[in-house]
Structure formats: structure tokens, C-alpha cells
Design a protein around this motif. Structure first.
Motif, PDB file in Angstrom:
ATOM      1  N   GLY A 230       8.096  21.394 -61.292  1.00 35.38           N
ATOM      2  CA  GLY A 230       9.444  21.153 -60.796  1.00 35.38           C
ATOM      3  C   GLY A 230       9.765  21.796 -59.466  1.00 35.38           C
ATOM      4  O   GLY A 230      10.885  21.664 -58.961  1.00 35.38           O
ATOM      5  N   ARG A 231       8.793  22.478 -58.839  1.00 36.80           N
ATOM      6  CA  ARG A 231       9.055  23.131 -57.552  1.00 36.80           C
ATOM      7  C   ARG A 231       8.673  22.199 -56.406  1.00 36.80           C
ATOM      8  O   ARG A 231       7.550  21.710 -56.339  1.00 36.80           O
ATOM      9  CB  ARG A 231       8.268  24.442 -57.447  1.00 36.80           C
ATOM     10  N   THR A 232       9.588  21.973 -55.515  1.00 34.18           N
ATOM     11  CA  THR A 232       9.337  21.070 -54.385  1.00 34.18           C
ATOM     12  C   THR A 232       8.652  21.782 -53.229  1.00 34.18           C
ATOM     13  O   THR A 232       8.047  21.145 -52.368  1.00 34.18           O
ATOM     14  CB  THR A 232      10.653  20.459 -53.879  1.00 34.18           C
ATOM     15  N   ASP A 233       8.732  23.104 -53.197  1.00 37.31           N
ATOM     16  CA  ASP A 233       8.110  23.885 -52.126  1.00 37.31           C
ATOM     17  C   ASP A 233       7.278  25.002 -52.754  1.00 37.31           C
ATOM     18  O   ASP A 233       7.665  26.171 -52.746  1.00 37.31           O
ATOM     19  CB  ASP A 233       9.198  24.469 -51.209  1.00 37.31           C
ATOM     20  N   PRO A 234       6.101  24.628 -53.321  1.00 42.96           N
ATOM     21  CA  PRO A 234       5.299  25.632 -54.040  1.00 42.96           C
ATOM     22  C   PRO A 234       4.786  26.736 -53.118  1.00 42.96           C
ATOM     23  O   PRO A 234       4.233  26.465 -52.063  1.00 42.96           O
ATOM     24  CB  PRO A 234       4.141  24.805 -54.616  1.00 42.96           C
ATOM     25  N   ARG A 235       4.994  27.972 -53.539  1.00 42.29           N
ATOM     26  CA  ARG A 235       4.570  29.135 -52.766  1.00 42.29           C
ATOM     27  C   ARG A 235       3.680  30.027 -53.621  1.00 42.29           C
ATOM     28  O   ARG A 235       3.869  30.147 -54.821  1.00 42.29           O
ATOM     29  CB  ARG A 235       5.792  29.940 -52.304  1.00 42.29           C
ATOM     30  N   CYS A 236       2.683  30.638 -52.966  1.00 39.80           N
ATOM     31  CA  CYS A 236       1.790  31.548 -53.674  1.00 39.80           C
ATOM     32  C   CYS A 236       2.608  32.661 -54.314  1.00 39.80           C
ATOM     33  O   CYS A 236       3.438  33.290 -53.645  1.00 39.80           O
ATOM     34  CB  CYS A 236       0.766  32.134 -52.699  1.00 39.80           C
ATOM     35  N   PRO A 237       2.407  32.947 -55.589  1.00 40.07           N
ATOM     36  CA  PRO A 237       3.193  33.989 -56.256  1.00 40.07           C
ATOM     37  C   PRO A 237       2.875  35.397 -55.761  1.00 40.07           C
ATOM     38  O   PRO A 237       3.630  36.332 -56.045  1.00 40.07           O
ATOM     39  CB  PRO A 237       2.803  33.837 -57.729  1.00 40.07           C
TER      40      PRO A 237
END
Length: 272
Positions: free
Chosen positions: A218-225
Motif C-alpha cells: 500500500g505504499r506509493t513511495d517505498p523507502r528503505c527502512p
């Protein structure tokens, strides 16, 4: 003092000894089936406690029913593992020395790869350089088939990967032998072979493909955790297991020792 095993525990353990590893859905179904068959108290959320009773009795024999995750689909599995031996020597009663060497070389290829797999071609090439005794092509293919049947390897389209059972049983050995190559998943903290990797050279964390699917859902802008850099890889869908029959019917199909059944139980089994 540990609780003694009831008949329901014994039946569950016997099935685990026959199968070696079962998925979470089958484990829950088996738990219910064993309790209902032997008139024991059943609670759907008490599987872990049920298994703890068995593990307490298995501890002196250095055995344990352990829970782990499949790298391929993210499903939970339960496996009966040998805690006394952590390397491939545990397989020496079933495989010859050159077959074990082939398995070790296959592990090397899998760990060295970018995607946690080794092609059949590369494995066949390794068979020509075994130090113990070389294997012919047909012999190598036979050994690989056995390793898949015994649930040490998985095979898909000619590529081989370490099975869930193998990783669960040999994780300590894998971490020790390949400590400079193997990383753990940033999400679940288990050994990560089939995974995605952060492309930031100062980060480089790994995340299992199923963990990627769940974490970035559901994340449109996936970022490294870890470093917050953009995650450039394709985000897979969360795996949904195919619909199955009721848990009771599924459990009834497990390889368990025969016990007297009521007429109603017999009818249910015939319908399954």
C-alpha cells in the motif's frame, strides 16, 4: 517438572516424524484433529503451548519442533529438527561422501548467488570437480532429485534453492560457515537468501521477498527502512494461499497411526 505427553501430543509428534515439515495451516488442523480424536481439550490459539509440551520431552534427545518462514511465499512452517548436529554430517546416514560434497558445493553456489538459487547447469559442472569421487550427469541428477524429495532443496524451472526445512535445521551452520556472505532479513531477522537488497552502497540491507511484500504493502513511495533511500525493486503482491477444505479434513489426511474412530468420524473421513 515438564508435563507428560498425552495421546494427542504423541499423535502430533508421530505425524511430524513421518512428514518432517508441515505448513502452518496443516499444523493447526493437525492440532485440532489430534485433540478431538483423543478427547483432549482443544483451543485454536494454544498450538504453541501444545508444541511446548512436546518440545520439553524432546529436549533430552536434542530434538525440537521449530517454527520458521518460507523464503518463497512467506508462509509459516513447523519442522522437527535435530539440535545436536548443525551441519551436513546429519545427512551422512542417507548420503554418500561424494553426494554430501555435491550438496555442500550446491550450498556454496546458492549463497554466492544474487537471488539465492543455483542453476542445474552450474551444479552439474561442480560434479566434475568433486574431491571425493566424481559423479556422472545421471548420478548427479539422481542425487538432486533425492535432495528435493527429502526436502533439503527446492527446484523450480531448473533452479535449486535451499528448502525451508534446510534453513530451519542448518541456520546456525549457514551463519557460521558463510558469516561474511550471509545477511539476515532486516524485517524478520532470519537468514536471507532469496531477497531484495538496498542499492545504497553505505546501507545494503536485505529483506526477504515476502517480507518486502508485507512491509511495503500500500505504499506509493517505498523507502528503505534503514536508510530511507528509495526502494527501486518491484514490490510483489502478498502471497495468498489457495483456498482449501476445512482444517479437520486436511488433518485427517496426515500420516498418523490408526486409532479407533467413532461412526461419525468415519463418515467425515470418507467424505474428505
Amino acid at each position: 517438572m515438564s508435563r507428560p505427553l498425552g495421546e494427542s501430543h504423541k499423535r502430533f509428534l508421530q505425524t511430524m516424524m513421518v512428514n518432517g515439515i508441515i505448513d502452518g495451516a496443516k499444523a493447526r488442523a493437525l492440532h485440532r484433529h489430534c485433540c478431538e480424536t483423543h478427547g483432549a481439550h482443544y483451543a485454536h490459539d494454544k498450538l504453541d503451548e501444545f508444541i511446548e509440551v512436546i518440545n520439553a520431552q524432546l529436549q533430552p534427545m536434542f530434538m525440537q519442533i521449530r517454527k520458521g518462514m518460507s523464503e518463497e511465499d512467506g508462509l509459516q512452517y513447523h519442522a522437527l529438527v535435530n539440535m545436536a548436529e548443525t551441519d551436513v554430517t546429519r545427512m551422512s546416514t542417507d548420503y554418500a561422501d561424494n553426494e554430501l560434497e555435491l550438496f555442500r558445493k550446491t550450498m556454496d553456489l546458492i549463497v554466492d548467488s544474487d537471488n539465492g538459487t543455483a542453476s542445474s547447469t552450474d551444479i552439474l559442472n561442480c560434479a566434475d570437480s568433486l574431491q571425493t569421487k566424481k559423479l556422472k550427469k545421471r548420478e548427479t541428477e539422481h542425487v538432486l532429485n533425492r535432495l528435493v524429495q527429502d526436502k533439503w532443496l527446492n527446484e523450480k524451472n531448473g533452479d535449486y534453492s535451499l528448502s525451508t526445512r534446510c534453513i530451519m535445521e542448518m541456520e546456525q551452520y549457514i551463519r557460521m560457515l558463510y558469516q561474511d556472505q550471509v545477511k539476515v532479513c532486516h524485517i524478520c531477522h532470519n537468514v536471507a537468501l532469496q531477497c531484495q537488497m538496498c542499492e545504497n552502497p553505505t546501507c545494503g540491507i536485505k529483506i526477504h521477498t515476502p517480507c518486502v511484500a508485507r512491509y511495503f504493502k500500500g505504499r506509493t513511495d517505498p523507502r528503505c527502512p534503514a536508510c530511507e533511500d528509495f526502494w527501486p525493486h518491484e514490490i510483489p503482491d502478498v502471497y495468498r494461499p489457495p483456498s482449501s477444505q476445512s482444517e479437520t479434513q486436511s488433518a485427517a489426511k496426515e500420516n498418523t497411526a490408526p486409532t479407533p474412530r467413532s461412526t461419525a468420524q468415519t463418515r467425515r473421513t470418507r467424505r474428505s
